[in-house]
Design a protein around this motif. Structure first.
Motif, PDB file in Angstrom:
ATOM      1  N   PRO A 163     -35.844 -31.849  57.036  1.00 49.89           N
ATOM      2  CA  PRO A 163     -34.935 -30.793  56.536  1.00 49.89           C
ATOM      3  C   PRO A 163     -34.463 -31.031  55.110  1.00 49.89           C
ATOM      4  CG  PRO A 163     -34.339 -31.458  58.767  1.00 49.89           C
ATOM      5  CD  PRO A 163     -35.335 -32.447  58.287  1.00 49.89           C
ATOM      6  N   SER A 164     -34.041 -32.256  54.800  1.00 49.66           N
ATOM      7  CA  SER A 164     -33.533 -32.521  53.459  1.00 49.66           C
ATOM      8  C   SER A 164     -34.647 -32.506  52.418  1.00 49.66           C
ATOM      9  CB  SER A 164     -32.797 -33.854  53.423  1.00 49.66           C
ATOM     10  OG  SER A 164     -33.636 -34.901  53.856  1.00 49.66           O
ATOM     11  N   PHE A 165     -35.872 -32.926  52.811  1.00 50.09           N
ATOM     12  CA  PHE A 165     -36.982 -32.844  51.863  1.00 50.09           C
ATOM     13  C   PHE A 165     -37.297 -31.394  51.522  1.00 50.09           C
ATOM     14  CE2 PHE A 165     -41.446 -32.186  50.939  1.00 50.09           C
ATOM     15  CZ  PHE A 165     -41.633 -33.042  49.873  1.00 50.09           C
ATOM     16  N   ARG A 166     -37.340 -30.543  52.512  1.00 50.38           N
ATOM     17  CA  ARG A 166     -37.628 -29.125  52.249  1.00 50.38           C
ATOM     18  C   ARG A 166     -36.542 -28.521  51.365  1.00 50.38           C
ATOM     19  NH1 ARG A 166     -41.563 -26.594  55.220  1.00 50.38           N
ATOM     20  NH2 ARG A 166     -42.496 -27.755  56.947  1.00 50.38           N
ATOM     21  N   GLU A 167     -35.309 -28.919  51.606  1.00 51.72           N
ATOM     22  CA  GLU A 167     -34.211 -28.419  50.797  1.00 51.72           C
ATOM     23  C   GLU A 167     -34.364 -28.851  49.344  1.00 51.72           C
ATOM     24  OE1 GLU A 167     -29.331 -28.296  51.209  1.00 51.72           O
ATOM     25  OE2 GLU A 167     -30.457 -29.994  52.005  1.00 51.72           O
ATOM     26  N   MET A 168     -34.803 -30.069  49.137  1.00 52.42           N
ATOM     27  CA  MET A 168     -35.012 -30.570  47.782  1.00 52.42           C
ATOM     28  C   MET A 168     -36.233 -29.943  47.128  1.00 52.42           C
ATOM     29  SD  MET A 168     -37.239 -32.799  46.094  1.00 52.42           S
ATOM     30  CE  MET A 168     -37.853 -33.908  47.345  1.00 52.42           C
ATOM     31  N   ALA A 169     -37.291 -29.683  47.924  1.00 61.14           N
ATOM     32  CA  ALA A 169     -38.565 -29.229  47.359  1.00 61.14           C
ATOM     33  C   ALA A 169     -38.523 -27.787  46.870  1.00 61.14           C
ATOM     34  CB  ALA A 169     -39.678 -29.396  48.392  1.00 61.14           C
ATOM     35  N   LEU A 170     -37.703 -26.952  47.461  1.00 64.13           N
ATOM     36  CA  LEU A 170     -37.697 -25.536  47.100  1.00 64.13           C
ATOM     37  C   LEU A 170     -37.457 -25.293  45.608  1.00 64.13           C
ATOM     38  CD1 LEU A 170     -35.959 -23.798  50.141  1.00 64.13           C
ATOM     39  CD2 LEU A 170     -38.328 -23.528  49.358  1.00 64.13           C
ATOM     40  N   PRO A 171     -36.405 -25.862  45.006  1.00 65.60           N
ATOM     41  CA  PRO A 171     -36.247 -25.635  43.559  1.00 65.60           C
ATOM     42  C   PRO A 171     -37.316 -26.331  42.722  1.00 65.60           C
ATOM     43  CG  PRO A 171     -34.551 -27.114  44.378  1.00 65.60           C
ATOM     44  CD  PRO A 171     -35.256 -26.585  45.576  1.00 65.60           C
ATOM     45  N   VAL A 172     -37.920 -27.407  43.239  1.00 62.45           N
ATOM     46  CA  VAL A 172     -38.975 -28.099  42.491  1.00 62.45           C
ATOM     47  C   VAL A 172     -40.180 -27.197  42.320  1.00 62.45           C
ATOM     48  CG1 VAL A 172     -40.650 -29.988  42.577  1.00 62.45           C
ATOM     49  CG2 VAL A 172     -38.253 -30.428  43.085  1.00 62.45           C
ATOM     50  N   ILE A 173     -40.649 -26.600  43.402  1.00 56.25           N
ATOM     51  CA  ILE A 173     -41.889 -25.816  43.358  1.00 56.25           C
ATOM     52  C   ILE A 173     -41.691 -24.443  42.739  1.00 56.25           C
ATOM     53  CG2 ILE A 173     -42.816 -27.049  45.338  1.00 56.25           C
ATOM     54  CD1 ILE A 173     -42.053 -24.727  47.097  1.00 56.25           C
ATOM     55  N   SER A 174     -40.444 -24.056  42.472  1.00 55.71           N
ATOM     56  CA  SER A 174     -40.183 -22.749  41.861  1.00 55.71           C
ATOM     57  C   SER A 174     -40.036 -22.850  40.350  1.00 55.71           C
ATOM     58  CB  SER A 174     -38.915 -22.133  42.467  1.00 55.71           C
ATOM     59  OG  SER A 174     -37.788 -22.931  42.183  1.00 55.71           O
ATOM     60  N   GLN A 175     -40.253 -24.031  39.776  1.00 51.34           N
ATOM     61  CA  GLN A 175     -40.094 -24.225  38.334  1.00 51.34           C
ATOM     62  C   GLN A 175     -41.363 -24.825  37.729  1.00 51.34           C
ATOM     63  OE1 GLN A 175     -35.419 -25.591  38.991  1.00 51.34           O
ATOM     64  NE2 GLN A 175     -36.683 -26.633  37.474  1.00 51.34           N
ATOM     65  N   GLN A 176     -41.429 -24.742  36.426  1.00 50.90           N
ATOM     66  CA  GLN A 176     -42.521 -25.363  35.671  1.00 50.90           C
ATOM     67  C   GLN A 176     -42.008 -26.462  34.740  1.00 50.90           C
ATOM     68  OE1 GLN A 176     -45.711 -24.930  36.093  1.00 50.90           O
ATOM     69  NE2 GLN A 176     -45.581 -23.214  37.524  1.00 50.90           N
ATOM     70  N   GLN A 177     -40.697 -26.544  34.578  1.00 50.29           N
ATOM     71  CA  GLN A 177     -40.093 -27.583  33.753  1.00 50.29           C
ATOM     72  C   GLN A 177     -38.873 -28.145  34.465  1.00 50.29           C
ATOM     73  OE1 GLN A 177     -39.453 -25.551  29.921  1.00 50.29           O
ATOM     74  NE2 GLN A 177     -41.022 -26.894  29.039  1.00 50.29           N
ATOM     75  N   TRP A 178     -38.649 -29.454  34.229  1.00 45.86           N
ATOM     76  CA  TRP A 178     -37.538 -30.138  34.892  1.00 45.86           C
ATOM     77  C   TRP A 178     -36.877 -31.095  33.906  1.00 45.86           C
ATOM     78  CZ3 TRP A 178     -42.588 -29.936  36.450  1.00 45.86           C
ATOM     79  CH2 TRP A 178     -42.887 -29.100  37.525  1.00 45.86           C
ATOM     80  N   LYS A 179     -35.711 -31.574  34.268  1.00 51.11           N
ATOM     81  CA  LYS A 179     -35.039 -32.602  33.479  1.00 51.11           C
ATOM     82  C   LYS A 179     -35.513 -33.981  33.908  1.00 51.11           C
ATOM     83  CE  LYS A 179     -30.907 -29.994  32.253  1.00 51.11           C
ATOM     84  NZ  LYS A 179     -29.417 -29.983  32.241  1.00 51.11           N
ATOM     85  N   ARG A 180     -35.242 -34.972  33.085  1.00 52.38           N
ATOM     86  CA  ARG A 180     -35.745 -36.321  33.319  1.00 52.38           C
ATOM     87  C   ARG A 180     -35.267 -36.888  34.665  1.00 52.38           C
ATOM     88  NH1 ARG A 180     -36.802 -40.388  34.947  1.00 52.38           N
ATOM     89  NH2 ARG A 180     -37.407 -42.361  33.959  1.00 52.38           N
ATOM     90  N   GLN A 181     -34.025 -36.620  35.033  1.00 49.99           N
ATOM     91  CA  GLN A 181     -33.518 -37.195  36.276  1.00 49.99           C
ATOM     92  C   GLN A 181     -34.141 -36.565  37.517  1.00 49.99           C
ATOM     93  OE1 GLN A 181     -31.706 -35.708  33.880  1.00 49.99           O
ATOM     94  NE2 GLN A 181     -29.858 -34.721  34.705  1.00 49.99           N
ATOM     95  N   ASP A 182     -34.925 -35.505  37.325  1.00 49.90           N
ATOM     96  CA  ASP A 182     -35.605 -34.868  38.447  1.00 49.90           C
ATOM     97  C   ASP A 182     -37.008 -35.431  38.684  1.00 49.90           C
ATOM     98  OD1 ASP A 182     -33.397 -33.148  38.573  1.00 49.90           O
ATOM     99  OD2 ASP A 182     -34.302 -31.789  37.104  1.00 49.90           O
TER     100      ASP A 182
END
Length: 696
Positions: A163-182
């Motif tokens: 559950p927590s992995f899916r919660e974390m993954a949703l914003p990851v896969i919806s972007q093309q750029q991230w900050k360093r701490q991500d």
């Protein structure tokens, strides 16, 4: 003047330590700015996110999806920065230096990030970054890969909390750029996708293939690009000192071990161990209530034990862990099963099982036992030159090891006993009822069955490993004592029975799961063991049954060769070995000996193995604990030995061909098998795959 100026500065009261004091484990004031930050000339900041760990990842109440064109994507869900502090127990050099410089009172930062062992300020760069090799695939594709991971990998290797992995993954896969701490979150998602792609590529029935074709995505090309991306950033992940670094390295190790480069697997496993110790995963949580974070740490630590032991067996190298304290899982919401579901399927004696967590605990437990067995054998000093004493020491550890494994098996619940599902056609009956269930319920029951099969394979593989050191010793049958000869043949009987059980597991049901690679390796080991009885006991019932077992393994591997390269090579190698074995059997049966034409029974070492039916050999073990007086004549794997055992000769009549010589001949048949199949270290004296070379 400086003090007056400081007093005039407005100071707000707050109950939480500032970020700098919390990071350095310093005593902070309740007002801002705190004295320590003021003295050191640092900006005093306090994170306003609550420290209460409701979830493994700190996520906003309403995640915001940002398009690829957004200049400032939101910070993704991340683990609490202070996770490692709660588990830290040992005194380090940096801690001692801080005490010497009295940093807590003076506010000085002379030691920060300058002494080896200091945490430093990793991951503070907030510049944007994106994937170099390929853009993040569409969200629907990534969600399909995540689903495949939890269908085909999670039940077998447990390092994530779904559950927590899916919660974390949703914003990851919806972007093309991230900050360093991500970085850690993004790389964990890519590692999950790598495992999924490897599992689904050979499965032509996976519905996600249509999705990939719709977006013109080549699965193998995407897998390779994801791997390249992870490899280019793996050191950065480890520098961040977060749990994602352990998870990524463990998943990389699994991939490299079975599908790419075992040399890289060894390295990435070592990186995972180091990262785990840096996070103090070996220490249990001090929280009174279980949390998702502590649960995930426990899952990763248990997998560390499994990976370390597996690598030690495969590579023949010492285990890296100084201890193997198995962590019992507490928060298993994602592993729960509906108990009423089993009752509806006429499984009434399920011991009230409501979770699949016992499988993961049992698997870790048996690997911890195997680790202890390996350590005991490695501690032996075989340089004394007195072969009789060396053999007695090996025999003692072999018997103790078999007893440990037998005790472990007695604690296995019925639902995880594979023989339970095979008895009276129970699984065939349940399988016929599964089509009436919804997909999620059907998957729960099928998972229990697959886990039971894997536990059986794992147990039998460990039995073979526990008895191999004795089988590989060269002995003189004319000068060795009766006790040594009896122990030698008991070890061969145990290993043969375990290998026969492995040959009867319906491994085709695992072909679309990541576990198939491990299963194929177990099958190959079993096939090699089964090629020994025909040369040691030619033309006996044991020899014929062993050859039947090899044929079953070859046929099973032939059906799996399109799904797994180890199965493909197992089919080729065992086919050639069976030809050699059959020729050797005839040669030894017709060999000239001092005693010609002995009675058929004189070639047997035990009526249990040579005269037993297929059913008795496949039953595997007795759940009744033998008495102390019967330990010498009771096999912890097969049950009670026949009363006539002591009246039979300890050797095969006129045949003086022993298991060690069979291992030596396997080298002649295989050549450099270890290097050709697994690309392992050449001439490693203790390697599982350099069979005959373990004999000095």
């Amino acid at each position: 003047m400086q003090k007056a100026s400081r007093r005039s500065t407005p100071r707000s009261r707050i109950s939480k330590a500032c970020d700098r004091c919390r990071r350095q484990k310093l005593k902070c004031d309740s007002v801002r700015p705190c004295v320590l930050c003021t003295r050191a000339g640092h900006k005093c900041e306090t994170t306003t996110v609550s420290r209460r760990r409701v979830s493994e990842y700190q996520t906003p109440a309403t995640p915001t999806t940002v398009s690829a064109e957004s200049e400032t994507p939101p910070v993704l869900p991340r683990r609490a920065a202070e996770d490692h502090q709660q588990y830290a127990t040992a005194t380090s050099a940096i801690g001692f230096a801080r005490q010497v410089y009295n940093e807590e009172e003076t506010g000085r930062t002379l030691t920060e990030a300058t002494v080896p062992g200091d945490v430093g300020m990793a991951g503070t760069d907030n510049s944007l970054w994106g994937l170099k090799e390929t853009p993040m695939p569409p969200e629907t594709v990534m969600l399909a890969l995540i689903d495949a991971y939890f269908d085909r990998m999670q039940w077998f290797i447990l390092v994530l909390h779904e559950p927590s992995f899916r919660e974390m993954a949703l914003p990851v896969i919806s972007q093309q750029q991230w900050k360093r701490q991500d970085l850690g979150a993004v790389m964990t998602v890519l590692a999950v996708a790598v495992i999924s792609l490897q599992s689904v590529i050979p499965d032509t029935h996976w519905p996600g293939h249509n999705l990939l074709r719709r977006y013109s995505i080549d699965a193998e090309d995407l897998l390779n690009k994801f791997l390249t991306e992870i490899r280019s950033r793996v050191l950065d992940i480890l520098e961040d000192r977060r749990l994602e670094g352990v998870q990524v390295c463990l998943l990389l190790c699994c991939y490299y071990m079975f599908h790419s480069s075992p040399n890289m697997a060894w390295t990435t496993c070592g990186m995972a161990f180091r990262a785990a110790y840096a996070l103090n995963l070996q220490e249990t949580s001090t929280l009174s209530q279980p949390s998702v974070d502590s649960e995930t740490r426990s899952r990763c630590w248990n997998q560390i034990i499994i990976s370390d032991t597996f690598c030690s067996i495969l590579y023949g190298r010492p285990a890296a862990l100084p201890s193997a304290n198995v962590r019992h899982l507490q928060l298993v919401d994602d592993l729960s099963i509906d108990h009423s579901l089993l009752e509806n399927l006429s499984v009434f004696d399920s011991d009230g099982l409501t979770s699949r967590a016992p499988f993961h605990i049992l698997k870790t437990d048996v690997y911890a036992i195997a680790r202890e067995i390996l350590i005991r054998f490695r501690r032996l000093d075989l340089t004394s030159g007195v072969e009789e004493q060396n053999l007695e020491a090996i025999i003692r550890i072999t018997e103790e090891s078999n007893a440990l494994l037998a005790d472990w098996w007695k604690a296995v619940p019925k639902l995880y006993d594979f023989e339970y599902w095979k008895a009276n056609g129970r699984w065939d009956m349940v399988e016929g009822q599964l089509h009436t269930l919804p997909p999620e319920a059907r998957q729960q029951v099928e998972t229990i069955y697959l886990q039971a099969a894997v536990l059986q394979l794992t147990y039998d593989g460990m039995v073979i490993q526990a008895n191999r050191p004795l089988l590989e010793r060269r002995i003189n049958r004319l000068t060795s004592s009766r006790a040594i000869m009896d122990a030698m043949h008991r070890a061969l009987d145990r290993a043969t029975a375990a290998a026969l059980r492995i040959s009867r597991v319906p491994v085709h049901k695992l072909k679309n799961h990541f576990a198939i690679a491990v299963v194929s390796m177990q099958q190959f080991t079993a096939g090699v063991i089964l090629c020994i009885p025909p040369t040691v006991k030619p033309l006996t019932a044991t020899a014929h049954e062993a050859k039947d077992g090899v044929v079953r393994i070859i046929r099973a591997s032939r059906g799996l060769k399109s799904h797994d390269r180890i199965a493909r090579q197992t089919e080729q190698l065992l086919t050639e070995l069976l030809k050699v074995t059959t020729q050797r059997e005839i040669t030894h049966a017709l060999a000239d000996n001092l005693d010609t034409n002995p009675p058929p029974d004189s070639r047997l070492t035990s009526s249990v193995v040579a005269g037993a039916s297929n059913e008795s050999l496949s039953a595997g073990r007795s759940r009744t604990a033998p008495g102390a007086a019967a330990q010498a004549v009771v096999d912890p794997v097969q049950g009670t030995w026949d009363a006539e055992f002591h009246t039979l000769p300890a050797v095969m009549g006129p045949y003086d061909f022993l298991p060690a010589q069979a291992f030596q001949q396997l080298d002649d048949a295989f050549g450099a098998f270890g290097e050709s199949m697994f690309n392992l270290v050449p001439d490693d004296q203790n390697s599982t795959w350099n069979w005959g070379r373990t004999i000095p």
